[in-house]
Design an enzyme around this catalytic site. Sequence first.
Site, PDB file in Angstrom:
ATOM      1  CE  LYS A 152      -1.740   2.974   2.632  1.00  0.00           C
ATOM      2  NZ  LYS A 152      -1.653   4.079   1.866  1.00  0.00           N
ATOM      3  CD  GLU A 227      13.297   0.557   9.272  1.00  0.00           C
ATOM      4  OE1 GLU A 227      13.769   1.920   9.838  1.00  0.00           O
ATOM      5  OE2 GLU A 227      13.780  -0.061   9.367  1.00  0.00           O
ATOM      6  CB  CYS A 261      13.207   9.299   8.019  1.00  0.00           C
ATOM      7  SG  CYS A 261      14.080   7.987   6.862  1.00  0.00           S
ATOM      8  CD  GLU A 351      10.777  13.034  10.986  1.00  0.00           C
ATOM      9  OE1 GLU A 351       9.384  12.754  11.293  1.00  0.00           O
ATOM     10  OE2 GLU A 351      11.437  12.446  10.078  1.00  0.00           O
TER      11      GLU A 351
HETATM   12  P1  NDP Z   1       2.481   8.674   7.525  1.00  0.00           P
HETATM   13  O1  NDP Z   1       2.817   8.092   8.745  1.00  0.00           O
HETATM   14  O2  NDP Z   1       1.407   9.772   7.451  1.00  0.00           O
HETATM   15  O3  NDP Z   1       2.029   7.720   6.330  1.00  0.00           O
HETATM   16  C1  NDP Z   1       2.814   6.596   6.147  1.00  0.00           C
HETATM   17  C2  NDP Z   1       2.009   5.276   5.348  1.00  0.00           C
HETATM   18  O4  NDP Z   1       0.894   4.996   6.514  1.00  0.00           O
HETATM   19  C3  NDP Z   1       1.190   6.092   4.136  1.00  0.00           C
HETATM   20  O5  NDP Z   1       1.011   4.807   3.160  1.00  0.00           O
HETATM   21  C4  NDP Z   1      -0.344   6.036   4.902  1.00  0.00           C
HETATM   22  O6  NDP Z   1      -1.158   6.261   3.921  1.00  0.00           O
HETATM   23  C5  NDP Z   1      -0.285   5.056   5.897  1.00  0.00           C
HETATM   24  N1  NDP Z   1      -1.104   5.100   6.947  1.00  0.00           N
HETATM   25  C6  NDP Z   1      -1.709   6.260   7.356  1.00  0.00           C
HETATM   26  N2  NDP Z   1      -2.717   5.988   8.317  1.00  0.00           N
HETATM   27  C7  NDP Z   1      -2.601   4.600   8.835  1.00  0.00           C
HETATM   28  C8  NDP Z   1      -3.293   3.649   9.420  1.00  0.00           C
HETATM   29  N3  NDP Z   1      -4.062   4.105  10.371  1.00  0.00           N
HETATM   30  N4  NDP Z   1      -2.881   2.422   9.319  1.00  0.00           N
HETATM   31  C9  NDP Z   1      -2.050   2.056   8.604  1.00  0.00           C
HETATM   32  N5  NDP Z   1      -1.465   2.895   7.485  1.00  0.00           N
HETATM   33  C10 NDP Z   1      -1.623   4.161   7.406  1.00  0.00           C
HETATM   34  O7  NDP Z   1       3.920   9.219   6.970  1.00  0.00           O
HETATM   35  P2  NDP Z   1       4.245  10.150   5.682  1.00  0.00           P
HETATM   36  O8  NDP Z   1       3.710   9.079   4.569  1.00  0.00           O
HETATM   37  O9  NDP Z   1       3.646  11.523   6.051  1.00  0.00           O
HETATM   38  O10 NDP Z   1       5.570  10.004   5.541  1.00  0.00           O
HETATM   39  C11 NDP Z   1       6.545  10.816   6.526  1.00  0.00           C
HETATM   40  C12 NDP Z   1       6.956  10.065   7.667  1.00  0.00           C
HETATM   41  O11 NDP Z   1       7.615   8.901   7.334  1.00  0.00           O
HETATM   42  C13 NDP Z   1       8.165  10.957   8.363  1.00  0.00           C
HETATM   43  O12 NDP Z   1       7.713  10.950   9.808  1.00  0.00           O
HETATM   44  C14 NDP Z   1       9.175  10.200   8.191  1.00  0.00           C
HETATM   45  O13 NDP Z   1      10.185  10.404   9.048  1.00  0.00           O
HETATM   46  C15 NDP Z   1       8.984   8.791   8.023  1.00  0.00           C
HETATM   47  N6  NDP Z   1       9.792   8.063   7.327  1.00  0.00           N
HETATM   48  C16 NDP Z   1      10.914   7.156   8.053  1.00  0.00           C
HETATM   49  C17 NDP Z   1      11.876   6.451   7.215  1.00  0.00           C
HETATM   50  C18 NDP Z   1      12.581   5.535   8.015  1.00  0.00           C
HETATM   51  O14 NDP Z   1      13.029   4.723   7.375  1.00  0.00           O
HETATM   52  N7  NDP Z   1      12.571   5.591   9.298  1.00  0.00           N
HETATM   53  C19 NDP Z   1      11.998   6.646   5.828  1.00  0.00           C
HETATM   54  C20 NDP Z   1      10.981   7.728   5.258  1.00  0.00           C
HETATM   55  C21 NDP Z   1      10.139   8.122   5.926  1.00  0.00           C
HETATM   56  P3  NDP Z   1      -1.822   7.567   3.377  1.00  0.00           P
HETATM   57  O15 NDP Z   1      -0.880   8.498   3.323  1.00  0.00           O
HETATM   58  O16 NDP Z   1      -2.209   6.998   1.820  1.00  0.00           O
HETATM   59  O17 NDP Z   1      -3.153   7.671   3.908  1.00  0.00           O
END
Ligand code: NDP
Length: 448
Positions: A152, A227, A261, A351
């Site tokens: 997803k 992550e 991140c 962040e």
């Molecule tokens: P989000 O946490 O908002 O979303 C991440 C994914 O989770 C998306 O596909 C989102 O779907 C999905 N999601 C949202 N709500 C739910 C739920 N209730 N249950 C299951 N899945 C859900 O992160 P962002 O997309 O905004 O990405 C940014 C974040 O990712 C930053 O905090 C960054 O630090 C972190 N990150 C971490 C990395 C690492 O390796 N540690 C690498 C890259 C980013 P949708 O958006 O389609 O609704």
Amino acid sequence: MNQVLNPATEETIAELPEATVEEADRAVAAAKAAFPAWRAVSPPDRGRLLRRLATLVEETSEELAQLETSNVGKPISDSRAEATMVADVFHFYAGAVDKHHGETIPVSGGIDMTFREPLGVVGLITPWNFPMNIASWKLGPSLACGNTVVLKPAELTPLSAIRLGELVLEAGIPEGVVNVVVGPGRTVGQRLVEHRDVAKIGFTGSTEIGRGVMQAAAGTIKRVTLELGGKSANVVFADADLERAAASAPSAAFGNAGQDCCARSRILVERSAYDRFLDLLVEAAGGLRVGDPRDESTEMGPLISAEHRERVSSYVNGNVVFSGNVPNGSGFWFPPMLVEASNDDRVAREEVFGPVAAVIPFEGEEEAVRLANDTPYGLSGSIWTEDGARALRVARAIDSGVLSVNSNTSVRVSTPFGGFKQSGFGRELGLHALDGYSEVKNLYIATG
Ligand code: NDP
């Protein structure tokens, strides 16, 4: 309908139907049905299929890079490097299939051996900042271990994941082994996390959503790899090669428009070199080329959305010592900024996920370590010094999963990547990732 935008122009580049919870269920059912046959594919054949996928990614890399640039707004040179990494990741796991094996353990009365078994159906949930890369980091080890997958992608940036799904089929990986479902996280993502036929969730995203994933996974004792966010320190000692450290710091903080991140968004500088380093840093940041992501020379593009730009701008209220230029007109532009701060300020604690870095002075090694660790996160970080013993001492003392000395790199195909503390747990990339997508089975055979 999900309107997919180009963040550099605000134009709609695709309209996709939003998957429903029922469609997520159908994807899980397809993955479950495909699992017995996929796990039975011999490891060398699984490796061959992954290698074919890697080759197809190489052949399609320019198209993938253009797609990623138009959907994420990242500079085309970054997207090309990321497409290359995707191919390298699949090559790596193609070669890893038969190198992740069990052991025999000396016991009395018989023979004891371990096996690495696949988990079954795994749900892979990815964010919008490195959509294609992070999908490959999870797909590679999942498939190598013999799992089937529901992927997803983030709704904002689903295009490269859809294209990867097509390449999976073109490579000859059977239907049902990889299923891509584009729908909202709160419905489709949540469903995958709660689904009793999903054995594991590989999640990359924010710490806040990751916390919810961990809670929802408890219902089925699902395995999770998380992550999550970061607030990494770039620690510059006075004895460092200050020119090199300063030249590298802007891209470490502002690369991917800071939506990384691993961004070194806290630049900790030893007080005796602070003024000189700040001058060098401001000069280096001034050279950063912000603009059209399709331009080969661009180093920083726009933010992902108008909403995200609002959030990023809420962090700017301190002592701004540098603010860059951005293009006029449409696009979610935000200038790279350096802010003098204390480690207690909000800009240094949360962040930002945008091009805003806090510059913070410290006095000596002990305070450097204390400040670097004074954060709920622990993902990456850098140490700049010419003193090798100190580099090792400080590296061992910083609670972080991925550190570099005299460099700001974080990610390599063959080395483990992941966080300490609230940056999550589990490791991606390298051979370590295979542990997260398999179970250890122990078998004892009585020979007496
Ligand atoms: P989000 O946490 O908002 O979303 C991440 C994914 O989770 C998306 O596909 C989102 O779907 C999905 N999601 C949202 N709500 C739910 C739920 N209730 N249950 C299951 N899945 C859900 O992160 P962002 O997309 O905004 O990405 C940014 C974040 O990712 C930053 O905090 C960054 O630090 C972190 N990150 C971490 C990395 C690492 O390796 N540690 C690498 C890259 C980013 P949708 O958006 O389609 O609704």
